[in-house]
Scaffold this motif. Structure first.
Motif, PDB file in Angstrom:
ATOM      1  N   MET A 241       5.948 -10.270  -9.193  1.00 43.48           N
ATOM      2  CA  MET A 241       6.648  -9.023  -8.927  1.00 43.48           C
ATOM      3  C   MET A 241       8.152  -9.247  -9.007  1.00 43.48           C
ATOM      4  O   MET A 241       8.649 -10.269  -8.538  1.00 43.48           O
ATOM      5  CB  MET A 241       6.305  -8.491  -7.529  1.00 43.48           C
ATOM      6  CG  MET A 241       4.863  -8.102  -7.330  1.00 43.48           C
ATOM      7  SD  MET A 241       4.596  -7.437  -5.661  1.00 43.48           S
ATOM      8  CE  MET A 241       2.812  -7.186  -5.687  1.00 43.48           C
ATOM      9  N   PRO A 242       8.917  -8.306  -9.563  1.00 42.50           N
ATOM     10  CA  PRO A 242      10.383  -8.403  -9.511  1.00 42.50           C
ATOM     11  C   PRO A 242      10.864  -8.261  -8.074  1.00 42.50           C
ATOM     12  O   PRO A 242      10.123  -7.761  -7.207  1.00 42.50           O
ATOM     13  CB  PRO A 242      10.846  -7.228 -10.379  1.00 42.50           C
ATOM     14  CG  PRO A 242       9.701  -6.274 -10.366  1.00 42.50           C
ATOM     15  CD  PRO A 242       8.462  -7.100 -10.270  1.00 42.50           C
ATOM     16  N   PRO A 243      12.091  -8.704  -7.767  1.00 41.41           N
ATOM     17  CA  PRO A 243      12.574  -8.699  -6.378  1.00 41.41           C
ATOM     18  C   PRO A 243      12.444  -7.342  -5.688  1.00 41.41           C
ATOM     19  O   PRO A 243      12.069  -7.284  -4.514  1.00 41.41           O
ATOM     20  CB  PRO A 243      14.042  -9.118  -6.519  1.00 41.41           C
ATOM     21  CG  PRO A 243      14.061  -9.970  -7.747  1.00 41.41           C
ATOM     22  CD  PRO A 243      13.058  -9.352  -8.676  1.00 41.41           C
ATOM     23  N   ALA A 244      12.737  -6.237  -6.395  1.00 38.12           N
ATOM     24  CA  ALA A 244      12.683  -4.924  -5.748  1.00 38.12           C
ATOM     25  C   ALA A 244      11.262  -4.586  -5.324  1.00 38.12           C
ATOM     26  O   ALA A 244      11.014  -4.161  -4.189  1.00 38.12           O
ATOM     27  CB  ALA A 244      13.225  -3.848  -6.682  1.00 38.12           C
ATOM     28  N   LYS A 245      10.302  -4.786  -6.230  1.00 38.59           N
ATOM     29  CA  LYS A 245       8.909  -4.475  -5.899  1.00 38.59           C
ATOM     30  C   LYS A 245       8.368  -5.426  -4.847  1.00 38.59           C
ATOM     31  O   LYS A 245       7.637  -5.019  -3.928  1.00 38.59           O
ATOM     32  CB  LYS A 245       8.048  -4.536  -7.153  1.00 38.59           C
ATOM     33  CG  LYS A 245       6.604  -4.110  -6.910  1.00 38.59           C
ATOM     34  CD  LYS A 245       5.784  -4.102  -8.194  1.00 38.59           C
ATOM     35  CE  LYS A 245       4.349  -3.666  -7.918  1.00 38.59           C
ATOM     36  NZ  LYS A 245       3.537  -3.663  -9.171  1.00 38.59           N
ATOM     37  N   ALA A 246       8.725  -6.708  -4.957  1.00 41.01           N
ATOM     38  CA  ALA A 246       8.281  -7.686  -3.963  1.00 41.01           C
ATOM     39  C   ALA A 246       8.800  -7.324  -2.582  1.00 41.01           C
ATOM     40  O   ALA A 246       8.082  -7.457  -1.573  1.00 41.01           O
ATOM     41  CB  ALA A 246       8.753  -9.087  -4.354  1.00 41.01           C
ATOM     42  N   GLY A 247      10.054  -6.863  -2.523  1.00 38.02           N
ATOM     43  CA  GLY A 247      10.609  -6.453  -1.238  1.00 38.02           C
ATOM     44  C   GLY A 247       9.897  -5.252  -0.659  1.00 38.02           C
ATOM     45  O   GLY A 247       9.634  -5.196   0.548  1.00 38.02           O
ATOM     46  N   LEU A 248       9.549  -4.289  -1.505  1.00 42.17           N
ATOM     47  CA  LEU A 248       8.846  -3.107  -1.028  1.00 42.17           C
ATOM     48  C   LEU A 248       7.449  -3.445  -0.513  1.00 42.17           C
ATOM     49  O   LEU A 248       7.027  -2.972   0.546  1.00 42.17           O
ATOM     50  CB  LEU A 248       8.751  -2.070  -2.142  1.00 42.17           C
ATOM     51  CG  LEU A 248      10.056  -1.354  -2.519  1.00 42.17           C
ATOM     52  CD1 LEU A 248       9.854  -0.499  -3.765  1.00 42.17           C
ATOM     53  CD2 LEU A 248      10.549  -0.496  -1.364  1.00 42.17           C
ATOM     54  N   VAL A 249       6.733  -4.269  -1.250  1.00 40.31           N
ATOM     55  CA  VAL A 249       5.382  -4.645  -0.832  1.00 40.31           C
ATOM     56  C   VAL A 249       5.428  -5.475   0.450  1.00 40.31           C
ATOM     57  O   VAL A 249       4.644  -5.253   1.379  1.00 40.31           O
ATOM     58  CB  VAL A 249       4.659  -5.416  -1.952  1.00 40.31           C
ATOM     59  CG1 VAL A 249       3.291  -5.902  -1.474  1.00 40.31           C
ATOM     60  CG2 VAL A 249       4.503  -4.538  -3.188  1.00 40.31           C
ATOM     61  N   ALA A 250       6.356  -6.421   0.504  1.00 42.07           N
ATOM     62  CA  ALA A 250       6.501  -7.225   1.721  1.00 42.07           C
ATOM     63  C   ALA A 250       6.918  -6.355   2.900  1.00 42.07           C
ATOM     64  O   ALA A 250       6.518  -6.605   4.043  1.00 42.07           O
ATOM     65  CB  ALA A 250       7.533  -8.332   1.500  1.00 42.07           C
ATOM     66  N   GLY A 251       7.710  -5.327   2.618  1.00 43.15           N
ATOM     67  CA  GLY A 251       8.083  -4.395   3.672  1.00 43.15           C
ATOM     68  C   GLY A 251       6.870  -3.690   4.255  1.00 43.15           C
ATOM     69  O   GLY A 251       6.805  -3.431   5.456  1.00 43.15           O
ATOM     70  N   GLY A 252       5.892  -3.400   3.401  1.00 42.57           N
ATOM     71  CA  GLY A 252       4.658  -2.800   3.895  1.00 42.57           C
ATOM     72  C   GLY A 252       3.927  -3.726   4.852  1.00 42.57           C
ATOM     73  O   GLY A 252       3.375  -3.286   5.864  1.00 42.57           O
ATOM     74  N   PHE A 253       3.934  -5.020   4.555  1.00 46.55           N
ATOM     75  CA  PHE A 253       3.289  -5.987   5.453  1.00 46.55           C
ATOM     76  C   PHE A 253       4.067  -6.123   6.764  1.00 46.55           C
ATOM     77  O   PHE A 253       3.474  -6.295   7.829  1.00 46.55           O
ATOM     78  CB  PHE A 253       3.160  -7.343   4.760  1.00 46.55           C
ATOM     79  CG  PHE A 253       1.963  -7.438   3.857  1.00 46.55           C
ATOM     80  CD1 PHE A 253       0.820  -8.091   4.270  1.00 46.55           C
ATOM     81  CD2 PHE A 253       1.978  -6.853   2.602  1.00 46.55           C
ATOM     82  CE1 PHE A 253      -0.296  -8.163   3.449  1.00 46.55           C
ATOM     83  CE2 PHE A 253       0.874  -6.915   1.767  1.00 46.55           C
ATOM     84  CZ  PHE A 253      -0.267  -7.571   2.193  1.00 46.55           C
ATOM     85  N   ALA A 254       5.390  -6.045   6.689  1.00 46.48           N
ATOM     86  CA  ALA A 254       6.177  -6.071   7.919  1.00 46.48           C
ATOM     87  C   ALA A 254       5.879  -4.844   8.773  1.00 46.48           C
ATOM     88  O   ALA A 254       5.825  -4.921  10.006  1.00 46.48           O
ATOM     89  CB  ALA A 254       7.667  -6.137   7.590  1.00 46.48           C
ATOM     90  N   LEU A 255       5.678  -3.699   8.106  1.00 48.45           N
ATOM     91  CA  LEU A 255       5.303  -2.490   8.826  1.00 48.45           C
ATOM     92  C   LEU A 255       3.953  -2.667   9.517  1.00 48.45           C
ATOM     93  O   LEU A 255       3.757  -2.235  10.658  1.00 48.45           O
ATOM     94  CB  LEU A 255       5.250  -1.305   7.860  1.00 48.45           C
ATOM     95  CG  LEU A 255       4.894   0.059   8.459  1.00 48.45           C
ATOM     96  CD1 LEU A 255       5.933   0.479   9.481  1.00 48.45           C
ATOM     97  CD2 LEU A 255       4.771   1.103   7.358  1.00 48.45           C
TER      98      LEU A 255
END
Length: 416
Positions: A241-255
């Motif tokens: 995943m590119p950094p932007a998408k990786a950050g969004l997906v990881a943000g979902g896990f943090a949520l």
């Protein structure tokens, strides 16, 4: 007051976790190792762990509102400093100052929240407030990744710093020390008089069960922090995943981590209405559940099933935070509430947040990031042992400290 306090906690963690979203960009631009990247994140937690206790004592005596406004201003300006860093050394200094500013915010903020809401909701309130860290991580990683992708990593830091300064100004204008009342003075006695520090300090470590709550919470935080910090890189490396998408997906896990904290806090309060010790049982179940699910998940091949199992493990990875904070509040007199929360924060940072990022980075340099994430959940073995030992000593410690009657007022059935 709660909205602004929660907002500042979001800013706190957004400024802390935005770094994780730009790990790939910094690694490529400055040719950094994973250990160096981990140190940029770990230094913040280390300074929080070292300074939270003394700065919380200062805030209790000098004024919590002034202390919180100054702290937010410091970490916001330091985050702006990170935006103009030209080297690893300058970034490390900026992150050091972010940690100095953030040091006492969590402990002072949660002491204020617990003091103005009903005592019977301690686990829920503690979990809800602490979960602000996970939600802030979501926003920091997600928004930071999008901004970095569009405008570069420097603008990601700049946006977080400006947001913090705006909230600090609003907090200083709206919240007044006198409006909070004398009830927030965590180091005051029942008569409102100050208690000497030399009298307060021993009471923070005066029982086996409270020590177990500190240790269990910190060790479980070790796992959650590793997930929060390294999931963007995990998705970048293993899911391409590119950094932007990786950050969004990881943000979902943090949520998911934050939601798990709140849900577990609510369950713990509900189940412990008659038997207070059940909070320990909830913590043990969550700790062991995270161990099994995360170790299984990171062993699976990449794909939807792996993400589902890791998500379930993430839900439980820091679900012990609310019960642990409630147990610390139950086991320490109200006169030392703020200092007790500072001690819990110290344990969370020194045992969990600081080593969680750095150790994972060092392991990743040796065995790869996936191998490191397969090992990290083993910390739950030690945390579950600590919670089990705390439950064993809980009632006898309450009786010895003369606090059983306070807990019994909220739990009318006999303790078992």
């Amino acid at each position: 007051m709660f909205a602004l306090s929660f907002g500042l906690l979001l800013s706190d963690y957004m400024s802390r976790q935005v770094l994780n979203a730009v790990f790939p960009l910094l690694k490529a631009e400055w040719l950094l190792s994973d250990a160096q990247l981990g140190s940029l994140s770990g230094i913040v937690a280390l300074m929080v762990g070292v300074l939270t206790f003394p700065l919380s004592l200062v805030a209790d005596r000098w004024g919590r509102v002034k202390s919180l406004v100054i702290a937010a201003t410091v970490w916001s300006l330091a985050t702006l400093g990170c935006a103009v860093s030209a080297s690893y050394g300058q970034m490390f200094l900026g992150r050091f100052l972010v940690g100095v500013g953030e040091a006492a915010y969590g402990s002072v903020g949660i002491a204020v929240v617990l003091s103005v809401f009903p005592i019977g909701l301690r686990a829920t309130l503690s979990a809800a407030f602490i979960a602000g860290g996970a939600f802030g991580s979501v926003l920091g990683v997600s928004i930071g990744g999008v901004i970095a992708q569009a405008h570069g990593w420097r603008w990601a830091f700049g946006a977080m710093g400006i947001f913090g300064l705006v909230l600090a100004g609003a907090f200083g204008i709206v919240v007044r020390e006198k409006r909070l009342g004398s009830g927030i003075r965590g180091n005051s006695g029942t008569s409102g008089e100050k208690v000497p520090t030399r009298t307060l300090l021993p009471r923070l470590f005066s029982s086996v069960s409270v020590l177990c709550a500190y240790i269990g919470s910190g060790l479980q935080m070790f796992i959650a922090t590793a997930l929060l910090v390294w999931m963007p890189s995990f998705f970048n490396r293993y899911y391409a995943m590119p950094p932007a998408k990786a950050g969004l997906v990881a943000g979902g896990f943090a949520l998911i981590i934050g939601v798990g904290m709140i849900l577990c806090g609510m369950v713990a309060d509900r189940l412990s209405q008659r038997i207070s010790a059940r909070k320990w049982t909830v913590a043990i179940v969550c700790s062991l559940g995270s161990l099994v699910l995360l170790m299984t998940g990171f062993q699976l091949p990449t794909g939807p099933l792996q993400l589902l199992v890791i998500g379930a493990g993430a839900l439980l990875s820091n679900a012990t935070a609310g019960p642990a904070a409630a147990m610390v509040a139950n086991l320490t007199p109200a006169a030392v509430a703020a200092t007790a929360m500072a001690t819990l924060t110290l344990a969370n940072n020194l045992l969990g947040i600081a080593p969680g990022t750095a150790v994972t980075g060092m392991l990743a340099d040796r065995m790869g990031l996936l191998g490191a994430l397969q090992v990290i959940p083993l910390a739950a073995v030690l945390s579950s042992v600590a919670f089990a030992l705390g439950k064993l000593y809980y009632e006898r410690d309450l009786r010895r400290l003369g606090l059983l009657s306070d807990v019994a007022l909220r739990n009318p059935e006999p303790q078992t």
